[in-house]
Design a protein around this motif. Structure first.
Motif, PDB file in Angstrom:
ATOM      1  N   GLU A  10       0.829  -1.205   0.000  1.00 20.67           N
ATOM      2  CA  GLU A  10       0.000   0.000   0.000  1.00 20.67           C
ATOM      3  C   GLU A  10       0.866   1.260   0.000  1.00 20.67           C
ATOM      4  O   GLU A  10       0.627   2.194  -0.770  1.00 20.67           O
ATOM      5  CB  GLU A  10      -0.893  -0.024   1.244  1.00 20.67           C
ATOM      6  N   GLU A  13       4.860   8.527   6.939  1.00 24.77           N
ATOM      7  CA  GLU A  13       4.708   7.319   6.127  1.00 24.77           C
ATOM      8  C   GLU A  13       6.055   6.808   5.631  1.00 24.77           C
ATOM      9  O   GLU A  13       6.275   5.599   5.550  1.00 24.77           O
ATOM     10  CB  GLU A  13       3.785   7.592   4.941  1.00 24.77           C
ATOM     11  N   THR A  35       2.353   7.104  -6.690  1.00 26.92           N
ATOM     12  CA  THR A  35       1.284   7.947  -7.217  1.00 26.92           C
ATOM     13  C   THR A  35       1.316   9.355  -6.640  1.00 26.92           C
ATOM     14  O   THR A  35       1.571  10.312  -7.365  1.00 26.92           O
ATOM     15  CB  THR A  35      -0.096   7.305  -6.963  1.00 26.92           C
ATOM     16  N   ARG A  49       2.605   1.683  -3.441  1.00 31.83           N
ATOM     17  CA  ARG A  49       1.702   2.237  -4.456  1.00 31.83           C
ATOM     18  C   ARG A  49       1.485   3.735  -4.239  1.00 31.83           C
ATOM     19  O   ARG A  49       1.504   4.515  -5.189  1.00 31.83           O
ATOM     20  CB  ARG A  49       0.353   1.514  -4.419  1.00 31.83           C
ATOM     21  N   LYS A  50       1.310   4.123  -2.980  1.00 32.55           N
ATOM     22  CA  LYS A  50       1.089   5.536  -2.682  1.00 32.55           C
ATOM     23  C   LYS A  50       2.324   6.364  -3.022  1.00 32.55           C
ATOM     24  O   LYS A  50       2.217   7.475  -3.530  1.00 32.55           O
ATOM     25  CB  LYS A  50       0.713   5.721  -1.215  1.00 32.55           C
TER      26      LYS A  50
END
Length: 59
Positions: free
Chosen positions: A12, A26, A19, A15-16
């Motif tokens: 996750e 994070e 993008t 992917r973030k």
């Protein structure tokens, strides 16, 4: 220990990152998760290698 929840969170965050990018918090979480994951993989490889026994060919 590697579990599906750990892998899902790593994916996750990856992917973030591709993008929209990650926040500082994070990024730190991702580094921590990678460290846990790689440590577990290295432990598994070391365990496998410690179980290898060499046998001389008797020709």
């Amino acid at each position: 220990m590697i579990d599906q929840q750990l892998i899902n969170r790593i994916n996750e965050l990856a992917r973030k990152k591709k993008t929209v990018g990650l926040t500082e918090l994070e990024r730190k979480e991702q580094q921590k998760l990678y460290k846990i994951y790689l440590g577990a993989i290295r432990g598994q490889v070391k365990q496998q290698l410690s179980n290898i026994r060499f046998v001389e060919d008797q020709q």
